[in-house]
Design a protein around this motif. Structure first.
Motif, PDB file in Angstrom:
ATOM      1  N   ILE A 192       0.847  -1.202   0.000  1.00  0.00           N
ATOM      2  CA  ILE A 192       0.000   0.000   0.000  1.00  0.00           C
ATOM      3  C   ILE A 192       0.878   1.245   0.000  1.00  0.00           C
ATOM      4  O   ILE A 192       0.586   2.228  -0.705  1.00  0.00           O
ATOM      5  CB  ILE A 192      -0.934  -0.015   1.224  1.00  0.00           C
ATOM      6  N   ASN A 193       1.949   1.200   0.772  1.00  0.00           N
ATOM      7  CA  ASN A 193       2.882   2.325   0.835  1.00  0.00           C
ATOM      8  C   ASN A 193       3.534   2.593  -0.515  1.00  0.00           C
ATOM      9  O   ASN A 193       3.710   3.749  -0.921  1.00  0.00           O
ATOM     10  CB  ASN A 193       3.956   2.034   1.894  1.00  0.00           C
ATOM     11  N   ILE A 194       3.897   1.533  -1.236  1.00  0.00           N
ATOM     12  CA  ILE A 194       4.462   1.681  -2.581  1.00  0.00           C
ATOM     13  C   ILE A 194       3.485   2.421  -3.483  1.00  0.00           C
ATOM     14  O   ILE A 194       3.850   3.376  -4.191  1.00  0.00           O
ATOM     15  CB  ILE A 194       4.802   0.296  -3.179  1.00  0.00           C
ATOM     16  N   GLY A 195       2.225   1.990  -3.463  1.00  0.00           N
ATOM     17  CA  GLY A 195       1.221   2.624  -4.308  1.00  0.00           C
ATOM     18  C   GLY A 195       0.976   4.076  -3.944  1.00  0.00           C
ATOM     19  O   GLY A 195       0.858   4.943  -4.818  1.00  0.00           O
ATOM     20  N   CYS A 196       0.927   4.369  -2.641  1.00  0.00           N
ATOM     21  CA  CYS A 196       0.667   5.741  -2.183  1.00  0.00           C
ATOM     22  C   CYS A 196       1.819   6.681  -2.524  1.00  0.00           C
ATOM     23  O   CYS A 196       1.603   7.796  -3.034  1.00  0.00           O
ATOM     24  CB  CYS A 196       0.411   5.754  -0.676  1.00  0.00           C
ATOM     25  N   ILE A 197       3.057   6.254  -2.245  1.00  0.00           N
ATOM     26  CA  ILE A 197       4.212   7.099  -2.569  1.00  0.00           C
ATOM     27  C   ILE A 197       4.343   7.265  -4.070  1.00  0.00           C
ATOM     28  O   ILE A 197       4.659   8.357  -4.564  1.00  0.00           O
ATOM     29  CB  ILE A 197       5.495   6.500  -1.962  1.00  0.00           C
ATOM     30  N   GLY A 198       4.106   6.195  -4.819  1.00  0.00           N
ATOM     31  CA  GLY A 198       4.178   6.279  -6.273  1.00  0.00           C
ATOM     32  C   GLY A 198       3.190   7.290  -6.830  1.00  0.00           C
ATOM     33  O   GLY A 198       3.548   8.139  -7.668  1.00  0.00           O
ATOM     34  N   CYS A 199       1.930   7.255  -6.356  1.00  0.00           N
ATOM     35  CA  CYS A 199       0.915   8.208  -6.814  1.00  0.00           C
ATOM     36  C   CYS A 199       1.266   9.627  -6.379  1.00  0.00           C
ATOM     37  O   CYS A 199       1.067  10.587  -7.142  1.00  0.00           O
ATOM     38  CB  CYS A 199      -0.454   7.811  -6.264  1.00  0.00           C
TER      39      CYS A 199
END
Length: 491
Positions: free
Chosen positions: A301-308
């Motif tokens: 989830i952290n990967i997706g949030c930081i990526g966005c």
């Protein structure tokens, strides 16, 4: 039949495999999108047979499709080693993977990667160390990939290099082999020492060590030997010109799909909830292992949030300022921003660093305005886009010293990010980590002097951690002794 428990290692391997497959699929789609279906492998050949110092745009040298293919191939090599070697993949393994695939768009290719990647195995075998536990060292060593390409295709040539006409010499091959063997023994030795320099406040630990060593290598090979460096290779690419040196639409669609999948997968693996994520974003990020402390589903989830978050930042600055678009380097740094999403980075401790970059721009703009001068750069200039992705590695400073310290770190890092590559001639890929390391060296003594209680708090927590480890060891020893006594009584 019992269901096999999904471990952190399995998820890390799945993330690496998923991104690698996504690159392969994207290469196929991009070939139709740009109309380069018949040229994809030839363009990949051009990528692999050209010198590649920072910032060599593989979308210009090759194509969007061949750059995606390059990232997929290099990523899959990492995946095969992650799965086939005995042992578990860890958060630092995932960090190494993202650094490898990020630079596959602007400086690293399969030909220059493999020798650097395999070199540390000589040292690991000699020292009888576990291969899988140290796989991240092999991935980090690929930072010296441009040196390999430079030695093979340009350094030992008597005549000036001609694009698309590689000419290998025996002296070049021999020198490259000796250089790679040296890397295999030097890199594992210098990595631990760099951590002591910045005390863990620069997550890109290898960047500082490699930058300093690359500074020596570059000056020895060129300045000392009296050889004139030739710089970045360029190619007139008709299709790249047609897209205006930017694949903004394609890159946004690709990353939004990938990051959405990451968030959804993390949500499902976390019991169809975001439970625990608020605890992750309250972590200081200092010497943290999110994978062990919170679990890899939350890291997904952290990967997706930081990526966005980083993708939104890039689109905003490109809209309001003039600079580059989604070049090969820009696509690469979006991936580089994910490097330590399982080891310290989260949205709450990286936004002040992004603000620090903005602050430098506005301060410079103000002083240029009152002096009647035009500002010569913007925050969407390529060097500043690259620098901000790696500057997020200073996030432990935000967690420990607060928002103002984080803004100061971003401000200082931004002021140096375009100058440090000249020290090693652009031949060390992790230049952003080198810049953040220098920033930490300058800023930390100041912070420790004016905020001493934070240092004391860190020392107390370190002591408490050591006491806890000692206590657990004593409990384990006592339990083992008790078991032996009980077994003795039964006999």
């Amino acid at each position: 039949m019992k269901h096999q428990k999904i471990t952190n290692s399995m998820i890390i391997n799945g993330i690496a495999l998923g991104f690698s497959v996504a690159f392969f699929i994207s290469a196929f789609v991009a070939a139709f999108y740009t109309g380069e279906r018949e040229q994809i492998f030839y363009n990949w050949f051009l990528i692999m047979t050209n010198p590649c110092p920072l910032v060599t745009d593989y979308l210009e040298i090759g194509s969007l499709a061949s750059a995606m293919l390059n990232a997929g191939a290099c990523g899959m090599v990492c995946v095969l080693f992650m799965i086939c070697l005995k042992g578990e993949s860890r958060a630092n393994t995932m960090a190494g993977y993202f650094l490898v695939v990020a630079h596959c768009f602007y400086g690293l290719n399969l030909l220059s990667m493999l020798p650097c990647f395999l070199a540390p195995f000589i040292y690991l075998h000699h020292m009888k160390l576990n291969f899988n536990d140290n796989l991240h060292v092999c991935m980090f060593t690929t930072s010296f990939g441009p040196f390999v390409s430079e030695i093979l295709f340009r350094y030992t040539q008597k005549e000036r290099y001609v694009f698309a006409q590689p000419n290998l010499t025996w002296s070049g091959v021999l020198l490259a082999v000796l250089f790679v063997i040296m890397l295999g023994y030097i890199v594992p030795a210098i990595l631990p020492g760099a951590h002591a320099w910045h005390k863990g406040y620069n997550l890109y630990n290898g960047g500082l060590a490699f930058g300093v060593f690359g500074f020596f290598l570059y000056n020895f090979m060129y300045k000392t030997m009296g050889i004139e460096p030739q710089g970045v290779v360029h190619r007139f690419n008709v299709i790249y010109e047609r897209f205006g040196h930017s694949y903004q639409l394609y890159a946004n669609c690709f990353f939004l799909i990938v990051f959405s999948v990451c968030i959804f997968a993390g949500y499902m693996l976390n019991g169809k909830s975001f439970r625990g994520f608020r605890h992750l974003v309250k972590d200081t990020g200092y010497r943290s292992d999110f994978a062990n402390n919170y679990g890899m589903p939350l890291c997904l989830i952290n990967i997706g949030c930081i990526g966005c978050m980083f993708l939104a930042y890039l689109n905003v600055i490109m809209f309001y300022t003039e600079g580059v678009g989604f070049t090969g380097a820009t696509i690469g740094v979006v991936l580089a921003a994910l490097t330590f999403t399982a080891m310290g980075q989260h949205p709450r401790n990286i936004w002040p660093i992004l603000v620090g970059y903005q602050l430098l721009y506005f301060v410079t703009l103000f002083f240029c305005h009152i002096n009647g001068r035009e500002i010569g750069w913007s925050i969407s200039t390529q060097g500043y886009i690259n620098g901000v992705a790696f500057a997020t590695g200073l996030c432990p400073i935000v967690g420990r010293y607060g928002v103002r310290a984080g803004i100061a770190a971003g401000f200082m890092c931004a002021s140096m990010c375009t100058a440090t590559s000249a020290l090693h001639g652009g031949l060390v890929l992790y230049n952003g980590g080198f810049t953040t390391g220098i920033t930490a060296l300058i800023l930390l003594p100041i912070l420790e002097h004016y905020i001493p209680e934070t240092r004391e708090q860190i020392n107390r927590q370190t002591i408490n951690l050591q006491d806890m480890i000692t206590l657990m060891d004593n409990i384990s020893t006592t339990s083992a002794d008790g078991n032996k006594k009980r077994r003795g009584k039964r006999h």
